[in-house]
Scaffold this active site. Structure first.
Site, mmCIF file in Angstrom:
data_model
loop_
_atom_site.group_PDB
_atom_site.id
_atom_site.type_symbol
_atom_site.label_atom_id
_atom_site.label_comp_id
_atom_site.label_asym_id
_atom_site.label_seq_id
_atom_site.Cartn_x
_atom_site.Cartn_y
_atom_site.Cartn_z
ATOM 1 C CG ASP A 117 -30.630 38.344 2.629
ATOM 2 O OD1 ASP A 117 -30.989 37.067 2.064
ATOM 3 O OD2 ASP A 117 -32.335 38.254 2.594
ATOM 4 C CE LYS A 159 -31.733 34.508 4.147
ATOM 5 N NZ LYS A 159 -30.967 34.831 2.845
HETATM 6 P P1 NDP Z 1 -30.198 44.442 -0.896
HETATM 7 O O1 NDP Z 1 -30.009 45.171 0.686
HETATM 8 O O2 NDP Z 1 -28.882 45.222 -0.994
HETATM 9 O O3 NDP Z 1 -30.273 45.205 -1.802
HETATM 10 C C1 NDP Z 1 -32.277 44.753 -2.063
HETATM 11 C C2 NDP Z 1 -32.593 45.227 -3.243
HETATM 12 O O4 NDP Z 1 -33.766 44.970 -3.489
HETATM 13 C C3 NDP Z 1 -32.640 46.431 -2.752
HETATM 14 O O5 NDP Z 1 -32.776 47.804 -4.151
HETATM 15 C C4 NDP Z 1 -34.660 47.299 -2.471
HETATM 16 O O6 NDP Z 1 -34.504 48.645 -2.487
HETATM 17 C C5 NDP Z 1 -34.816 45.849 -2.922
HETATM 18 N N1 NDP Z 1 -35.518 45.543 -2.246
HETATM 19 C C6 NDP Z 1 -35.601 44.704 -1.364
HETATM 20 N N2 NDP Z 1 -37.288 44.640 -0.981
HETATM 21 C C7 NDP Z 1 -37.814 45.150 -1.446
HETATM 22 C C8 NDP Z 1 -39.181 44.783 -2.144
HETATM 23 N N3 NDP Z 1 -40.133 44.572 -1.243
HETATM 24 N N4 NDP Z 1 -39.604 45.524 -3.519
HETATM 25 C C9 NDP Z 1 -38.704 45.879 -4.003
HETATM 26 N N5 NDP Z 1 -38.092 46.280 -4.137
HETATM 27 C C10 NDP Z 1 -36.699 46.162 -3.492
HETATM 28 O O7 NDP Z 1 -29.903 42.881 -0.593
HETATM 29 P P2 NDP Z 1 -28.816 41.666 -1.434
HETATM 30 O O8 NDP Z 1 -28.434 42.519 -2.922
HETATM 31 O O9 NDP Z 1 -28.316 41.359 -0.899
HETATM 32 O O10 NDP Z 1 -30.318 40.371 -1.562
HETATM 33 C C11 NDP Z 1 -31.040 40.735 -2.493
HETATM 34 C C12 NDP Z 1 -31.754 39.640 -2.716
HETATM 35 O O11 NDP Z 1 -31.211 38.178 -3.670
HETATM 36 C C13 NDP Z 1 -32.395 38.916 -1.758
HETATM 37 O O12 NDP Z 1 -33.526 37.948 -2.428
HETATM 38 C C14 NDP Z 1 -32.146 37.808 -1.432
HETATM 39 O O13 NDP Z 1 -32.208 36.837 -0.458
HETATM 40 C C15 NDP Z 1 -31.113 36.958 -1.814
HETATM 41 N N6 NDP Z 1 -29.626 36.668 -1.989
HETATM 42 C C16 NDP Z 1 -28.573 37.653 -1.410
HETATM 43 C C17 NDP Z 1 -27.414 37.200 -1.252
HETATM 44 C C18 NDP Z 1 -26.368 37.856 -0.995
HETATM 45 O O14 NDP Z 1 -24.436 37.346 -0.566
HETATM 46 N N7 NDP Z 1 -26.389 39.359 -0.663
HETATM 47 C C19 NDP Z 1 -27.162 35.601 -0.857
HETATM 48 C C20 NDP Z 1 -28.471 35.120 -2.114
HETATM 49 C C21 NDP Z 1 -29.317 35.421 -1.618
HETATM 50 P P3 NDP Z 1 -34.739 49.273 -1.208
HETATM 51 O O15 NDP Z 1 -33.024 49.758 -0.879
HETATM 52 O O16 NDP Z 1 -35.659 50.339 -2.186
HETATM 53 O O17 NDP Z 1 -35.393 48.110 -0.288
#
Ligand code: NDP
Length: 452
Positions: free
Chosen positions: A173, A133
């Site tokens: 991510d 990561k």
């Molecule tokens: P994105 O950046 O596309 O979206 C993240 C979302 O989560 C946004 O709505 C963001 O809101 C919110 N968020 C992020 N940090 C916080 C926080 N500290 N508190 C509240 N809301 C938060 O990321 P992904 O959708 O790609 O990833 C989401 C999760 O899924 C993560 O845990 C990632 O590790 C996991 N994941 C993703 C994969 C992928 O293929 N994309 C694969 C496997 C796991 P804001 O914009 O306000 O920060």
């Protein structure tokens, strides 16, 4: 956090004490290691060769950790300095593989917890990929396209020397989507003078990306929920679904839930959540979050059936299925109690480690089906492995073919976790099942490859 973690079985306790002593300021990493060790103690006890080969002692120590300076100049002409990370945890099953996260909360503990989890998740997919990561404390929110590009170029100026299609293959991510991947891949190509498609996944479909990679994590999590329900002879149709986040995982979890006849009613971001009893309007959500890069409050402002709740998470909303898809530690014991009180039946982690340990325990003791991210969100990295295969073979598979493959992989992941849970005497416990099944694959390969 680690002080509050319960004692571990004797067969694994000393390994955890070493981790705690050696990584004293890394609560998320300690939490992730604790969860895995707790689950796999029976695997260690049943396989004395794993202890003899020091599998645990080696697995909890990354093969390599890289931290570096990322200097860049913002639009006002001011110097900015961020910190970059890549933690290469395990390459025993294949090249290091795992996403890059750009978020102000990023630190070494978070990258290490994610890299550690990635080892077992990737093993579970059966796709021949190691665990890693990376990321940075850079915050893309509010930055211009030019600033994001300059940051990505500076980040890659250092990281490129550690990457390669047979060495280490990053993906997106949090904060790293199609735009950032384009800039990162472009800079790698420029520096190395190689168009090495398989060195990054999540690329645009016009330039080496795979169909369904964008959708894969969200779709995969919902496929996993479908498999869990099928064990009970049920399906998704008519169920109310609560999703957190409004990024890549959340949007495609919502889309697939609709396709399977369910009704997604919530979405969130770091400013709060929206609840929409008429069902989330996916086109509106995508326009606000993907096109305008706006805030979730704008969704409620544009839709009369919705309301915005500032500064809260969506877990007090009654749902049958919860799919936390934002970030780590976003469901605590109080949130779990609210969900259970409102009759939740399944919790499927779209995000990595969104559920705190006491909340997991509460779900499991209330007969709520609980799927850890390691299994439920493995569809993203599994489809990344499919992208690597297509790049290596210079092939391009159709959307339908790729989605069929994703569905089959999620079924296999489910079945492997389900079977391992039964084998170790914890039927229906997907945490034990996913950790044990993933760990067994890694451990056997480590025994075979010697002490390295
Ligand atoms: P994105 O950046 O596309 O979206 C993240 C979302 O989560 C946004 O709505 C963001 O809101 C919110 N968020 C992020 N940090 C916080 C926080 N500290 N508190 C509240 N809301 C938060 O990321 P992904 O959708 O790609 O990833 C989401 C999760 O899924 C993560 O845990 C990632 O590790 C996991 N994941 C993703 C994969 C992928 O293929 N994309 C694969 C496997 C796991 P804001 O914009 O306000 O920060």
């Amino acid at each position: 956090m680690s002080e509050t973690l319960p004692p571990l079985p004797a067969s694994v306790a000393s390994v955890f004490e070493t981790v705690r002593a050696r990584n004293p300021h890394e609560p998320e990493f300690q939490q992730a290691v604790h969860e895995v060790l707790d689950s796999i103690a029976p695997v260690i006890e049943a396989n004395p060769e794993f202890a003899e080969a020091g599998i645990l002692e080696r697995t909890v120590e990354p093969e390599r950790q890289i931290m570096f300076r990322v200097p860049w100049v913002d639009d006002a002409g001011h110097l900015q300095v961020n910190r970059g990370y890549r933690v290469q945890f395990s390459s025993v099953l294949g090249p290091y593989k795992g996403g890059l996260r750009f978020h102000p909360s990023v630190n070494l503990s978070i990258i290490k917890f994610l890299g550690f989890e990635q080892i077992f998740k990737n093993a579970l997919t059966g796709q021949g990929i190691g665990g890693a990561k990376g990321g940075s404390d850079f915050d893309p929110h509010g930055r211009s396209r030019g600033e994001v590009m300059r940051f990505c170029q500076s980040f890659m100026n250092e990281l490129y020397r550690h990457l390669g299609e047979h060495t280490d293959v990053p993906a997106g991510d949090i904060g790293v989507g199609a735009r950032e991947i384009g800039f990162l891949f472009g800079q790698y190509r420029k520096i190395t003078n190689r168009h090495e498609s398989g060195m990054f996944t999540g690329k645009g479909v016009q330039w080496g990306g795979a169909e369904v990679r964008t959708e894969a994590t969200g779709y995969g999590a919902v496929f996993f929920a479908q498999e869990m329900l099928a064990v009970r002879g049920e399906d998704m149709s008519g169920l109310r679904v609560g999703v957190s986040g409004s990024g890549n995982v959340a949007i495609y979890a919502i889309e697939k839930a609709y396709q399977l006849g369910a009704l997604p009613v919530t979405a969130s971001d770091s400013s709060g959540y929206v609840v929409d009893d008429a069902g989330i309007d996916l086109d509106l959500l995508r326009r606000i979050k993907e096109v305008e890069r706006g805030r979730i409050a704008e969704y409620a402002a544009a839709r009369t059936s919705a309301r915005f709740v500032e500064g809260e998470r969506p877990w007090s909303v009654p749902v049958d299925v919860a799919v936390p898809s934002a970030t780590q530690n976003e469901i605590d014991a109080d949130d779990a109690a609210a969900l259970i009180g409102n009759g939740v039946r399944i919790v499927v982690e779209g995000a990595n480690m969104p559920t705190l340990p006491d909340a997991v325990a509460a779900f499991q003791s209330s007969d709520v089906l609980f799927a850890p991210g390691k299994a439920a969100n493995a569809g993203g990295v599994a489809t990344s492995a499919l992208e690597m295969s297509q790049n290596a073979a210079r092939q391009r598979w159709t959307f339908t073919d790729s989605e069929d493959k994703l569905r089959a992989i999620m079924r296999d992941v489910h079945d492997a976790a389900f079977a391992a849970a039964e084998r170790y005497g914890r039927p229906g416990d997907y945490v034990v099942g996913a950790n044990s099944a993933g760990f067994e694959r890694v451990a056997h390969a480590m025994v075979a490859q010697g002490i390295i």
